[in-house]
Design a protein around this motif. Structure first.
Motif, mmCIF file in Angstrom:
data_model
loop_
_atom_site.group_PDB
_atom_site.id
_atom_site.type_symbol
_atom_site.label_atom_id
_atom_site.label_comp_id
_atom_site.label_asym_id
_atom_site.label_seq_id
_atom_site.Cartn_x
_atom_site.Cartn_y
_atom_site.Cartn_z
ATOM 1 N N VAL A 12 -21.706 45.128 21.073
ATOM 2 C CA VAL A 12 -22.293 46.316 21.186
ATOM 3 C C VAL A 12 -21.188 47.518 21.880
ATOM 4 O O VAL A 12 -21.059 48.465 21.459
ATOM 5 N N ALA A 13 -20.469 47.072 23.162
ATOM 6 C CA ALA A 13 -19.721 47.948 23.523
ATOM 7 C C ALA A 13 -18.384 48.320 22.718
ATOM 8 O O ALA A 13 -17.963 49.310 22.546
ATOM 9 N N TYR A 14 -17.945 47.158 21.973
ATOM 10 C CA TYR A 14 -16.709 47.568 21.193
ATOM 11 C C TYR A 14 -17.336 48.408 20.226
ATOM 12 O O TYR A 14 -16.381 49.518 19.792
ATOM 13 N N GLY A 15 -18.336 48.072 19.515
ATOM 14 C CA GLY A 15 -18.783 49.159 18.293
ATOM 15 C C GLY A 15 -18.977 50.389 18.843
ATOM 16 O O GLY A 15 -18.530 51.590 18.197
ATOM 17 N N ALA A 16 -19.618 50.740 19.716
ATOM 18 C CA ALA A 16 -19.996 51.932 20.396
ATOM 19 C C ALA A 16 -18.678 52.758 20.862
ATOM 20 O O ALA A 16 -18.327 53.939 20.525
ATOM 21 N N LEU A 17 -17.788 52.132 21.501
ATOM 22 C CA LEU A 17 -16.610 52.666 21.998
ATOM 23 C C LEU A 17 -15.557 52.974 20.903
ATOM 24 O O LEU A 17 -14.600 54.014 20.929
#
Length: 345
Positions: free
Chosen positions: A45-50
């Protein structure tokens, strides 16, 4: 609290609940196929958003370098396996997805990254960077220990979570990011104004759930995953590769996680470690579904999102405590009707 506030909180709860529903579905999918309680789901989730946030701001995301490094490690692991087994038949495919794909994305990134690049191109390129990390992670970490007990797999998942969180800090930094909304504007429904972004998120979640339903019900690979989920030994006996099933499952989980991060990034500031809490709320939803039921996980996710929204209004300092405390009565209720069975050998 008047009706206007109730509808505003309900809107926030449904928006967050839709994202938690996707994460809950991914967690259930990974568990029923591979028996892995996939704690690192939140990191995707964090990797996709960032990754998307970096691209829309005209910066090359750290995922470009991370994917290339992990791809090289996967290639070396496959070479060692081929030498040990004296079987080089899989090397062309391995070279394609572990070296050629990351290399192509690495050289294409400077040409794609720009503040004038359309948002949908940034989304597709970000997905292309993050999704391959799923099967690569499975190949490096989970495939060698696929037959281990659920407890061992859980401990490994916790370790992987810490590793991915640390890598997130290295490749993205400690700064928080947001992304532009996919749809601007408002929709007036009665006395309450709903944002167009809310309807976009709900529509995307519904569309993705329908696509997954069609995939599992109408395609050969989807049916193979269902067979593996029902009986791993039986799936092997009829020629279904559990390694293929695991790799495909982690690919789907990475795709769902990355897309979920992109959907929630316009309304929530995302840091390198934000995904952990978001993923845990998806885990609460999966627990409501007993880690086996997709509809119950989706219903549990909506309940978690609404509970979180109203808790933030009445007791904002304790909203996380209230949400995670929900696990206790659910586990107690399920424990009364559960019969213990030994793990499959």
């Amino acid at each position: 609290m008047d009706s206007t506030i109730i509808f505003i909180l309900l809107q926030d709860g449904i928006l967050n609940g839709a994202v938690y529903a996707l994460l809950g579905l991914a967690l259930v999918l990974v568990f029923v196929v591979t028996r892995v309680v996939f704690i690192p789901q939140g990191e995707f989730v964090a990797y996709g958003a960032l990754t998307l946030a970096f691209m829309v701001n005209g910066k090359v995301p750290g995922t470009v370098h991370l994917l290339l490094i992990v791809g090289i490690v996967v290639f070396l692991a496959e070479v060692l396996s081929a030498v040990r087994n004296k079987d080089w038949s899989k090397m062309p495919k391995t070279i394609g997805w572990s070296l050629v794909l990351p290399g192509a994305l690495y050289f294409a990134a400077p040409m794609v990254v720009s503040t004038t690049t359309p948002l949908w191109i940034n989304v597709l390129f970000s997905l292309a960077l993050v999704i391959p990390l799923g099967p690569m992670l499975y190949r490096l970490v989970y495939q060698p220990i696929a037959e281990a007990s659920v407890l061992v797999l859980l401990i490994i998942s916790v370790a992987v979570h810490f590793v991915l969180t640390g890598l997130g800090l290295v490749f993205f930094g400690a700064e928080g990011w947001r992304t532009p909304a996919f749809l601007d504007g408002d929709v007036q429904l009665g006395s309450v104004t709903w944002s167009a972004q809310t309807f976009f998120v709900l529509g995307t979640c519904v569309a993705l759930i329908i696509v997954l339903w069609l995939f599992f019900g109408k395609t050969l690979y989807g049916r193979a995953l269902r067979a593996t989920a029902v009986n791993r030994r039986g799936a092997r006996l009829v020629g279904i590769s559990t390694n293929m099933s695991g790799s495909l499952t982690f690919t789907l989980a990475a795709a769902i996680g990355a897309l979920s991060g992109m959907l929630i990034a316009p309304v929530t500031t995302i840091y390198y470690d934000t995904g952990f809490l978001i993923g845990l709320k998806g885990f609460v939803a999966a627990i409501v579904g007993g880690m086996v039921s997709y509809p119950l996980a989706a219903a549990g996710a909506l309940f978690v999102g609404i509970l979180e929204a109203f808790s933030s209004f009445w007791a904002s300092a304790y909203k996380e405590v209230i949400v995670f405390t929900l696990i206790i009565p659910v586990l107690m209720w399920r424990s009364f009707g559960t019969v213990h069975t030994d793990d499959e050998e």
